[in-house]
Design a protein around this motif. Structure first.
Motif, PDB file in Angstrom:
ATOM      1  N   LEU A  28      -0.700  -4.912  -8.083  1.00 20.56           N
ATOM      2  CA  LEU A  28      -0.714  -5.617  -6.811  1.00 20.56           C
ATOM      3  C   LEU A  28      -2.104  -5.517  -6.220  1.00 20.56           C
ATOM      4  O   LEU A  28      -2.661  -4.427  -6.104  1.00 20.56           O
ATOM      5  CB  LEU A  28       0.325  -4.983  -5.875  1.00 20.56           C
ATOM      6  N   LYS A  29      -2.680  -6.633  -5.883  1.00 19.24           N
ATOM      7  CA  LYS A  29      -4.037  -6.683  -5.335  1.00 19.24           C
ATOM      8  C   LYS A  29      -5.053  -6.038  -6.277  1.00 19.24           C
ATOM      9  O   LYS A  29      -5.971  -5.364  -5.859  1.00 19.24           O
ATOM     10  CB  LYS A  29      -4.095  -5.991  -3.976  1.00 19.24           C
ATOM     11  N   GLY A  30      -4.817  -6.204  -7.576  1.00 20.16           N
ATOM     12  CA  GLY A  30      -5.751  -5.677  -8.567  1.00 20.16           C
ATOM     13  C   GLY A  30      -5.606  -4.192  -8.839  1.00 20.16           C
ATOM     14  O   GLY A  30      -6.322  -3.643  -9.662  1.00 20.16           O
ATOM     15  N   GLN A  31      -4.690  -3.512  -8.187  1.00 21.69           N
ATOM     16  CA  GLN A  31      -4.482  -2.078  -8.387  1.00 21.69           C
ATOM     17  C   GLN A  31      -3.206  -1.864  -9.175  1.00 21.69           C
ATOM     18  O   GLN A  31      -2.148  -2.374  -8.817  1.00 21.69           O
ATOM     19  CB  GLN A  31      -4.385  -1.368  -7.039  1.00 21.69           C
ATOM     20  N   GLU A  32      -3.313  -1.111 -10.267  1.00 21.31           N
ATOM     21  CA  GLU A  32      -2.154  -0.855 -11.103  1.00 21.31           C
ATOM     22  C   GLU A  32      -1.579   0.515 -10.763  1.00 21.31           C
ATOM     23  O   GLU A  32      -2.284   1.500 -10.694  1.00 21.31           O
ATOM     24  CB  GLU A  32      -2.558  -0.887 -12.573  1.00 21.31           C
ATOM     25  N   THR A  33      -0.279   0.563 -10.522  1.00 23.48           N
ATOM     26  CA  THR A  33       0.411   1.805 -10.212  1.00 23.48           C
ATOM     27  C   THR A  33       1.638   1.910 -11.092  1.00 23.48           C
ATOM     28  O   THR A  33       2.405   0.955 -11.205  1.00 23.48           O
ATOM     29  CB  THR A  33       0.854   1.825  -8.729  1.00 23.48           C
ATOM     30  N   THR A  34       1.817   3.059 -11.738  1.00 20.71           N
ATOM     31  CA  THR A  34       3.002   3.301 -12.539  1.00 20.71           C
ATOM     32  C   THR A  34       3.919   4.228 -11.768  1.00 20.71           C
ATOM     33  O   THR A  34       3.522   5.308 -11.351  1.00 20.71           O
ATOM     34  CB  THR A  34       2.638   3.915 -13.904  1.00 20.71           C
TER      35      THR A  34
END
Length: 137
Positions: A28-34
């Protein structure tokens, strides 16, 4: 928003949990979160960059009113929120990602529940905010 669900369990596996997935990767918005061990009904709310002003409504921590008590990701960054973080937000036990950065928040960060697991980047840009995980205690 792009959501990719990665699962390692199957219905025939003895460790199968019908309400959980092993992980979900959200970009989201270029930020990857797992996010790991999330409910299969992933709930995320992004209210960032809306120029909201004033205090964060205490009702945001009581989202059972809107049937969102199990919210896992909440982004309120880049608004004009001021005042303290509502204590009720610390009761949001499923919250894995929280972004309150770049507002005008002040006071102590709640030192309970999920707030103890959040990185300092969740609170950056709030010069009058203090407590862990920020250096200003």
């Amino acid at each position: 928003m792009y959501v990719e669900i990665i699962t390692k369990s199957s219905a025939s596996s003895p460790s199968y949990r019908p309400y959980y997935r092993d992980s979900v990767t959200v970009t989201l918005k270029g930020q990857e979160t797992t996010l790991v061990q999330i409910l299969s009904v992933f709930m995320s709310l992004d209210l960032s960059n809306n120029n909201f002003k004033g205090i964060i409504p205490k009702e945001i921590g009581d989202l059972k009113i809107a049937n969102m008590l199990q919210l896992e990701s909440l982004d309120l960054s880049y608004n004009q929120f001021s005042g303290e973080i509502p204590p009720a937000m610390a009761l949001m036990s499923f919250l894995e990602v929280l972004n309150l950065s770049y507002n005008h928040l002040s006071g102590q960060i709640p030192q309970a529940s999920q707030f103890l697991t959040l990185p300092n980047t969740s609170f950056l840009g709030n010069d009058r905010l203090c407590g862990k995980p920020l250096a200003r205690l």
